[in-house]
Design a protein around this motif. Structure first.
Motif, PDB file in Angstrom:
ATOM      1  N   TRP A   5       0.844  -1.190   0.000  1.00 52.04           N
ATOM      2  CA  TRP A   5       0.000   0.000   0.000  1.00 52.04           C
ATOM      3  C   TRP A   5       0.871   1.228   0.000  1.00 52.04           C
ATOM      4  O   TRP A   5       1.904   1.277   0.636  1.00 52.04           O
ATOM      5  CB  TRP A   5      -0.902   0.022   1.229  1.00 52.04           C
ATOM      6  N   ASP A   9      -3.188   5.372  -0.317  1.00 55.14           N
ATOM      7  CA  ASP A   9      -4.113   4.411   0.271  1.00 55.14           C
ATOM      8  C   ASP A   9      -4.198   4.565   1.792  1.00 55.14           C
ATOM      9  O   ASP A   9      -4.579   3.643   2.487  1.00 55.14           O
ATOM     10  CB  ASP A   9      -3.684   2.984  -0.068  1.00 55.14           C
ATOM     11  N   SER A  11      -6.258   5.999   3.847  1.00 54.83           N
ATOM     12  CA  SER A  11      -7.545   5.703   4.481  1.00 54.83           C
ATOM     13  C   SER A  11      -7.792   4.202   4.517  1.00 54.83           C
ATOM     14  O   SER A  11      -8.341   3.684   5.487  1.00 54.83           O
ATOM     15  CB  SER A  11      -8.687   6.426   3.773  1.00 54.83           C
ATOM     16  N   ASP A  12      -7.362   3.480   3.466  1.00 55.28           N
ATOM     17  CA  ASP A  12      -7.495   2.025   3.453  1.00 55.28           C
ATOM     18  C   ASP A  12      -6.641   1.398   4.540  1.00 55.28           C
ATOM     19  O   ASP A  12      -7.089   0.498   5.249  1.00 55.28           O
ATOM     20  CB  ASP A  12      -7.082   1.446   2.091  1.00 55.28           C
ATOM     21  N   SER A  13      -5.410   1.865   4.683  1.00 56.41           N
ATOM     22  CA  SER A  13      -4.522   1.280   5.686  1.00 56.41           C
ATOM     23  C   SER A  13      -5.025   1.581   7.096  1.00 56.41           C
ATOM     24  O   SER A  13      -4.936   0.735   7.982  1.00 56.41           O
ATOM     25  CB  SER A  13      -3.089   1.780   5.504  1.00 56.41           C
ATOM     26  N   VAL A  16      -7.779  -0.870   7.782  1.00 57.80           N
ATOM     27  CA  VAL A  16      -7.242  -2.209   8.058  1.00 57.80           C
ATOM     28  C   VAL A  16      -6.725  -2.280   9.494  1.00 57.80           C
ATOM     29  O   VAL A  16      -7.052  -3.210  10.237  1.00 57.80           O
ATOM     30  CB  VAL A  16      -6.131  -2.582   7.050  1.00 57.80           C
ATOM     31  N   ASP A  61     -15.544  -3.637   5.193  1.00 55.14           N
ATOM     32  CA  ASP A  61     -15.196  -2.258   4.824  1.00 55.14           C
ATOM     33  C   ASP A  61     -13.692  -2.094   4.613  1.00 55.14           C
ATOM     34  O   ASP A  61     -13.264  -1.306   3.773  1.00 55.14           O
ATOM     35  CB  ASP A  61     -15.677  -1.271   5.891  1.00 55.14           C
ATOM     36  N   ALA A  62     -12.887  -2.834   5.378  1.00 51.98           N
ATOM     37  CA  ALA A  62     -11.426  -2.753   5.254  1.00 51.98           C
ATOM     38  C   ALA A  62     -10.901  -3.618   4.115  1.00 51.98           C
ATOM     39  O   ALA A  62      -9.700  -3.593   3.824  1.00 51.98           O
ATOM     40  CB  ALA A  62     -10.771  -3.169   6.571  1.00 51.98           C
ATOM     41  N   GLY A  63     -11.764  -4.394   3.470  1.00 47.97           N
ATOM     42  CA  GLY A  63     -11.342  -5.234   2.354  1.00 47.97           C
ATOM     43  C   GLY A  63     -10.694  -6.545   2.770  1.00 47.97           C
ATOM     44  O   GLY A  63     -10.081  -7.218   1.946  1.00 47.97           O
TER      45      GLY A  63
END
Length: 118
Positions: A5, A9, A11-13, A16, A61-63
């Motif tokens: 990442w 990214d 917000s994604d991290s 997670v 939501d976190a994938g």
């Protein structure tokens, strides 16, 4: 195959790390190597169903977890079934900003696991 990442990214991290930091999230991911309903996960891990649903939502939501479809429950209701999307998540704190990597599950691995479990 690992995917790193990058800063875009962030917000994604954060999602997670937040999801993984919650109680029961790791247990749900471990138990969801094969498709399971929230009810089955709740029973397997011995956690309240409401808590299980909250953690599932955060993990989706976190994938880290995905809904693979629907099946009939023992009571005859349609229910979502979930499976984890990753086998490993790594965090490296040696730089100024943390870097993240993950080892995604392949469809081939899912099919093999399904045959072994079925």
């Amino acid at each position: 195959m690992s995917r790193g990442w990058t800063a875009q990214d962030q917000s994604d991290s954060t999602a997670v790390l937040t999801a993984l930091g919650n109680k029961y999230s790791a247990e749900i991911l471990c138990a969801a190597g094969t498709p399971k309903s929230a009810q089955t996960l709740s029973k397997d891990i011995e956690i309240p169903i409401a808590t299980c649903y909250r953690r599932i939502e955060e993990l989706v939501d976190a994938g880290l977890l995905t809904c693979e479809g629907r099946q009939l429950s023992e009571e005859g209701r349609r229910t979502n079934i979930y499976r984890r999307t990753v086998d490993e998540v790594g965090v490296n704190f040696s730089a100024d900003e943390p870097t993240f990597s993950q080892k995604r599950r392949t469809e081939a691995k899912n099919r093999i696991q399904d045959q072994l479990e079925g």
